[in-house]
Scaffold this motif. Structure first.
Motif, mmCIF file in Angstrom:
data_model
loop_
_atom_site.group_PDB
_atom_site.id
_atom_site.type_symbol
_atom_site.label_atom_id
_atom_site.label_comp_id
_atom_site.label_asym_id
_atom_site.label_seq_id
_atom_site.Cartn_x
_atom_site.Cartn_y
_atom_site.Cartn_z
ATOM 1 N N ALA A 161 0.612 -1.704 0.216
ATOM 2 C CA ALA A 161 0.094 0.082 0.096
ATOM 3 C C ALA A 161 1.030 1.322 -0.068
ATOM 4 O O ALA A 161 0.740 2.340 -0.019
ATOM 5 N N ASP A 162 2.209 1.267 -0.063
ATOM 6 C CA ASP A 162 3.290 2.195 -0.319
ATOM 7 C C ASP A 162 3.480 2.742 1.140
ATOM 8 O O ASP A 162 2.603 3.966 1.400
ATOM 9 N N GLU A 163 2.759 2.331 1.977
ATOM 10 C CA GLU A 163 3.342 3.224 3.211
ATOM 11 C C GLU A 163 4.466 2.248 3.994
ATOM 12 O O GLU A 163 4.691 1.615 4.864
ATOM 13 N N SER A 164 5.790 3.284 3.876
ATOM 14 C CA SER A 164 7.038 3.240 4.027
ATOM 15 C C SER A 164 7.431 2.880 5.116
ATOM 16 O O SER A 164 7.975 1.851 5.625
ATOM 17 N N ASP A 165 6.817 3.824 6.199
ATOM 18 C CA ASP A 165 7.507 3.500 7.592
ATOM 19 C C ASP A 165 6.351 2.848 8.552
ATOM 20 O O ASP A 165 7.444 2.043 8.886
ATOM 21 N N GLN A 166 5.398 2.750 7.476
ATOM 22 C CA GLN A 166 4.704 1.624 8.878
ATOM 23 C C GLN A 166 4.985 0.130 8.557
ATOM 24 O O GLN A 166 5.309 -0.878 9.625
ATOM 25 N N ALA A 167 5.670 0.207 7.355
ATOM 26 C CA ALA A 167 6.107 -0.762 6.366
ATOM 27 C C ALA A 167 7.494 -1.851 7.717
ATOM 28 O O ALA A 167 8.257 -2.537 7.929
ATOM 29 N N MET A 168 8.649 -0.592 7.551
ATOM 30 C CA MET A 168 9.750 -0.815 7.806
ATOM 31 C C MET A 168 9.611 -0.896 9.627
ATOM 32 O O MET A 168 10.952 -1.546 10.460
ATOM 33 N N SER A 169 8.382 -0.155 10.211
ATOM 34 C CA SER A 169 8.391 -0.830 11.368
ATOM 35 C C SER A 169 8.207 -2.453 11.814
ATOM 36 O O SER A 169 8.642 -2.603 13.146
ATOM 37 N N ALA A 170 7.274 -2.833 11.054
ATOM 38 C CA ALA A 170 7.402 -4.286 10.911
ATOM 39 C C ALA A 170 8.415 -5.157 10.856
ATOM 40 O O ALA A 170 8.695 -5.708 11.708
ATOM 41 N N TYR A 171 8.874 -4.420 9.761
ATOM 42 C CA TYR A 171 10.048 -5.671 9.234
ATOM 43 C C TYR A 171 11.210 -5.338 10.285
ATOM 44 O O TYR A 171 11.773 -6.473 10.735
ATOM 45 N N ARG A 172 11.551 -3.541 11.012
ATOM 46 C CA ARG A 172 12.022 -4.287 12.793
ATOM 47 C C ARG A 172 12.138 -5.230 13.157
ATOM 48 O O ARG A 172 12.509 -5.394 14.509
ATOM 49 N N ALA A 173 10.510 -4.834 13.162
ATOM 50 C CA ALA A 173 10.425 -5.864 14.967
ATOM 51 C C ALA A 173 10.508 -7.887 14.840
ATOM 52 O O ALA A 173 10.774 -7.887 15.218
ATOM 53 N N ALA A 174 9.969 -7.612 12.993
ATOM 54 C CA ALA A 174 10.765 -9.271 12.729
ATOM 55 C C ALA A 174 12.053 -9.471 13.326
ATOM 56 O O ALA A 174 12.925 -10.665 13.379
ATOM 57 N N GLN A 175 12.906 -7.829 13.315
ATOM 58 C CA GLN A 175 14.576 -8.189 13.220
ATOM 59 C C GLN A 175 14.312 -8.823 14.686
ATOM 60 O O GLN A 175 15.702 -9.702 14.887
ATOM 61 N N ARG A 176 13.959 -7.989 15.240
ATOM 62 C CA ARG A 176 14.261 -8.824 16.724
ATOM 63 C C ARG A 176 13.920 -9.821 16.691
ATOM 64 O O ARG A 176 14.454 -10.312 18.227
ATOM 65 N N LEU A 177 12.869 -10.337 16.693
ATOM 66 C CA LEU A 177 12.747 -11.840 17.399
ATOM 67 C C LEU A 177 13.629 -12.597 16.231
ATOM 68 O O LEU A 177 13.847 -13.859 16.894
#
Length: 604
Positions: free
Chosen positions: A357-373
Motif C-alpha cells: 500500500a506504499d506505506e513505507s514507515d509502517q512497513a519498516m516498523s514491522a520489518y524491524r519488529a521481525a528483525q528483533r524476533l
C-alpha cells in the motif's frame, strides 16, 4: 522438595506471564554466570533435573526479552543433557542464535550416550541438524519477489502486481532509453540479522566480472545437512514422521520449492493434524500457489478451531492479500501480531501488506519488529534492504542487503537485490556479475529440491554440483534456469547487458524470460527494442506488435513501432539509425520514465 515446589511455581508464573516474580523466584543474576549448570553428576531418570532447571530459566529470560541470557541458559541445558529437546526447540523456534552459532552448538554437544550402536550418528543429532535455520531456512511468509527493472506494462501470468499504469506523453528523443526506468518495482516472496557490513567477494581475475562472488554457496553450505536428512530416512527410518516431514517442508520452502513443500505439508497434516510447526508453511504454500479456495477453507477451519491463535488470523490475512484486498489483509495481520507479538512470520507479512500500500514507515516498523524476533536470520534484513531500495535510499539499502547476503550466502534473492542496487548506481558490470551469481545459486538449488518428496534414499551431493556451476558460461547459466520465479532476475540481467551494449546477450535473456513467463508484454517490448538496436528492424516490428497485442496501452511499444515502421519504409537510407542510437544513448539513464510498477506480487 521445597526447591521442586519453587520450580513448579516459577513455571506456572512464566506461563501466566508473571515473568518478573518468576525470575526472582528462580534466583541467580540472570546472566548465565551462576553455578546452577556446573553439576556434572550422572542422572538416568529421563531428562536431567538440572537441564530442566536451566531450560526453565531460559524460558523466563526469553519472556523477559533477555535473549542473550535465554540463549546462554538453553545452551547450558543442552550441555547437561542433549535430550532436553525443550531447550533446543526454544533456541531454534525463537531464533536466539545465528546460523553459525547453531551449527557450533550442535558440534559441541556430546551425543555419545545416545548412539545407535551401529556406528551411525545418533538419530537425535540428525534430527537437531534437520531443524537448523541453515537447513530449513527462515520462512519468508510474504508476497515479495525479486526486484525487477521493468517498464510499466502490466504483468501477466501468475504474479499479481498492485499498481496503476500511468499515461505518459513521449517524444522520439526521450524514448530511446525508455526501457531503463530509474524506478524499480519490487515483487516477492519468500519471504521470510547482524548488521555487520559484509563486502561482496570478488571473482578471480580471469573471470569477466570483477565484483561477482567467487564462490557458489549452497543454502546448506555444510555437507552434514543432506547426510542428516538421508540418514533420517534410510538409517533411522524416520522419513515418514511428521517431525521430519515438516523439517523437509521448511527446507523445500526456503529453497523456493513451493510444490514440494506443499506436498510434504499435506503428508505431515495427514499424520498429525495438530502439528503447529506446519501451520505457517502450509498457509504460505497455498498463498504462493494461488489456491484461493483451499486457502479460504483452511483459514475458516483454523479460525473455528483456534480463534486465539496468530496462525489462524495469519491465514485469513494471506487470503485477503491473495485476493488483492490489502487493507483487509493489514487488519488481520495486525490482529495476528497482537495475539502473538513474538510471531516473526506475522510481522513480515504485516510489513509486506504495508509496503504493497506504499506505506513505507509502517512497513519498516514491522520489518524491524521481525528483525528483533529473528535476530539470527537474514530475511528481515533483506526486507528492510528491499524497502530502502524501493524508496530510493540506496546507501542504507546496500548496507542491509550486504548484511543479509553475508548471513545467507546461498540465497539468490539477496544477490538479485544487490544487482538491482548496482544497476541503479550505474555500475552495470558489477550488476551483471551479481545477477549471474544469483542464477548460479538458483541452479545450485535445483539438484537437491528433488529429494524433498522423493524419499528414495539417493544421497544427492549439491556441493559437487555447485562447484561445477563456476565452470558454466553466463549463457549456460541463463539457459539452465527453469523456475519462473527467477524470471525477473533474468530480465534484470538482460537490461544490464543492454546498458553495456552486449545486445546479443540481452536478447538471449529476454527470450528466456518470455519462455519462463509467457504473455508478459514488457519482455516482448524489451526484446523488440534490443533487436531494434541490433539493426534487425523486421524482428523488432514483430516484437512490438506482440507486446501491443498483449497490452494495447503500452505507450513505449506503440511509439517504437511507429519509428520502426518509418525506418522500414524509408529503406537503406536509415540503416545507420540503430548504430547512432547505440552510440549516443546506450548508457543514458535519463529521459522517459516508464510507468512505475510500485507493487508486490505473490511469489510463484
Amino acid at each position: 522438595r521445597e526447591g521442586v515446589q519453587e520450580d513448579v511455581v516459577g513455571e506456572l508464573a512464566a506461563l501466566a506471564g508473571r515473568t518478573g516474580r518468576c525470575a526472582g523466584g528462580l534466583g541467580g543474576d540472570g546472566d548465565g554466570d551462576g553455578d546452577g549448570a556446573g553439576d556434572d553428576d550422572e542422572y538416568d531418570g529421563g531428562v536431567h533435573p538440572l537441564a530442566q532447571l536451566c531450560s526453565l530459566r531460559a524460558r523466563v529470560h526469553e519472556q523477559l526479552d533477555n535473549r542473550a541470557a535465554a540463549a546462554t541458559w538453553a545452551g547450558r541445558a543442552l550441555e547437561v543433557d542433549v535430550w532436553c529437546t525443550e531447550a533446543m526447540e526454544m533456541l531454534l523456534d525463537r531464533h536466539l542464535l545465528t546460523v553459525e552459532e547453531e551449527r557450533d552448538l550442535i558440534s559441541s554437544l556430546d551425543f555419545s550416550g545416545c548412539d545407535d550402536g551401529d556406528g551411525s550418528p545418533c538419530w537425535l543429532r540428525d534430527l537437531y541438524i534437520s531443524r537448523l535455520s541453515g537447513a530449513g531456512g527462515a520462512l519468508d511468509f510474504g508476497d515479495r519477489g525479486p526486484t525487477e527493472n521493468r517498464p510499466g506494462a502490466r504483468r501477466a501470468g501468475p504474479a499479481h502486481s498492485f499498481f496503476q499504469d500511468q499515461s505518459v506523453a513521449t517524444s522520439f528523443a526521450s524514448i530511446i532509453d525508455a526501457h531503463e526506468p530509474p524506478e524499480n518495482r519490487s515483487v516477492m516472496i519468500r519471504d521470510r540479522f547482524s548488521l555487520a557490513q559484509t563486502p561482496i567477494q570478488s571473482h578471480d581475475a580471469t573471470l569477466p566480472h570483477a565484483h561477482a562472488p567467487s564462490r557458489v554457496h549452497t543454502p546448506d553450505d555444510a555437507p552434514d545437512v543432506d547426510a542428516a536428512f538421508h540418514r533420517l530416512r534410510t538409517v533411522h527410518g524416520l522419513g515418514h514422521t511428521s517431525e521430519v516431514l515438516v523439517s523437509s517442508a521448511l527446507r523445500a520452502y526456503a529453497r523456493h520449492g513451493i510444490s514440494e513443500a506443499h506436498a510434504l505439508c499435506a503428508a505431515a497434516h495427514r499424520l498429525d493434524p495438530l502439528c503447529d510447526r506446519a501451520l505457517f508453511v502450509r498457509v504460505a504454500c497455498l498463498a504462493d500457489l494461488a489456491r484461493k479456495g483451499d486457502l479460504f477453507h483452511e483459514s475458516h477451519r483454523l479460525v473455528d478451531a483456534r480463534p486465539r491463535s496468530a496462525a489462524s488470523w495469519f491465514a485469513v490475512g494471506c487470503y485477503y492479500r491473495l485476493c488483492g484486498r490489502v487493507e483487509a489483509a493489514q487488519r488481520h495481520f495486525g490482529r495476528a501480531t497482537r495475539l502473538n507479538p513474538r510471531c516473526a512470520e506475522a510481522w513480515i507479512a504485516f510489513g509486506n501488506a504495508f509496503a504493497a500500500a506504499d506505506e513505507s514507515d509502517q512497513a519498516m516498523s514491522a520489518y524491524r519488529a521481525a528483525q528483533r524476533l529473528h535476530a539470527g536470520g537474514h530475511l528481515p534484513l533483506l526486507y528492510i534492504g528491499m524497502e530502502y531500495l524501493r524508496t530510493n535510499n540506496l546507501d542504507l539499502a546496500r548496507h542491509f542487503l550486504n548484511a543479509s547476503s553475508g548471513l545467507a550466502p546461498g540465497d539468490p534473492l539477496a544477490f538479485n537485490e544487490l544487482g538491482v542496487h548496482a544497476h541503479r548506481q550505474e555500475e552495470y558490470t558489477e550488476a551483471i556479475g551479481l545477477f549471474v551469481h544469483a542464477l548460479r545459486l538458483c541452479a545450485a538449488l535445483r539438484p537437491t529440491a528433488r529429494e524433498f518428496g522423493a524419499g528414495d534414499g539417493v544421497d544427492h551431493t549439491p556441493s559437487d554440483a555447485a562447484a561445477s556451476l563456476l565452470q558454466m558460461s553466463e549463457e549456460d547459466v541463463v539457459l539452465a534456469c527453469r523456475d519462473p520465479f527467477w524470471e525477473p532476475t533474468i530480465f534484470n540481467l538482460g537490461q544490464s547487458y543492454r546498458k553495456i551494449r552486449r545486445f546479443e546477450n540481452a536478447a538471449l535473456c529476454f527470450e528466456k524470460a518470455m519462455a519462463l513467463v509467457p504473455g508478459n508484454p514488457s519482455s516482448y517490448a524489451a526484446l523488440g527494442y534490443t533487436r531494434h538496436l541490433l539493426g534487425d528492424v523486421d524482428a523488432a516490428i514483430e516484437s512490438y506488435h506482440q507486446a501491443l497485442g498483449m497490452d494495447p496501452d503500452d505507450a513505449f511499444s506503440g511509439e517504437m513501432l511507429h519509428r520502426a515502421l518509418q525506418e522500414s519504409f524509408a529503406g537503406p537510407a536509415s540503416d545507420a539509425f540503430s548504430a547512432r542510437v547505440a552510440e549516443a544513448h546506450a548508457d543514458d539513464v535519463g529521459g522517459f520514465k516508464a510507468p512505475h510498477r510500485a507493487g508486490f506480487a505473490a511469489v510463484h
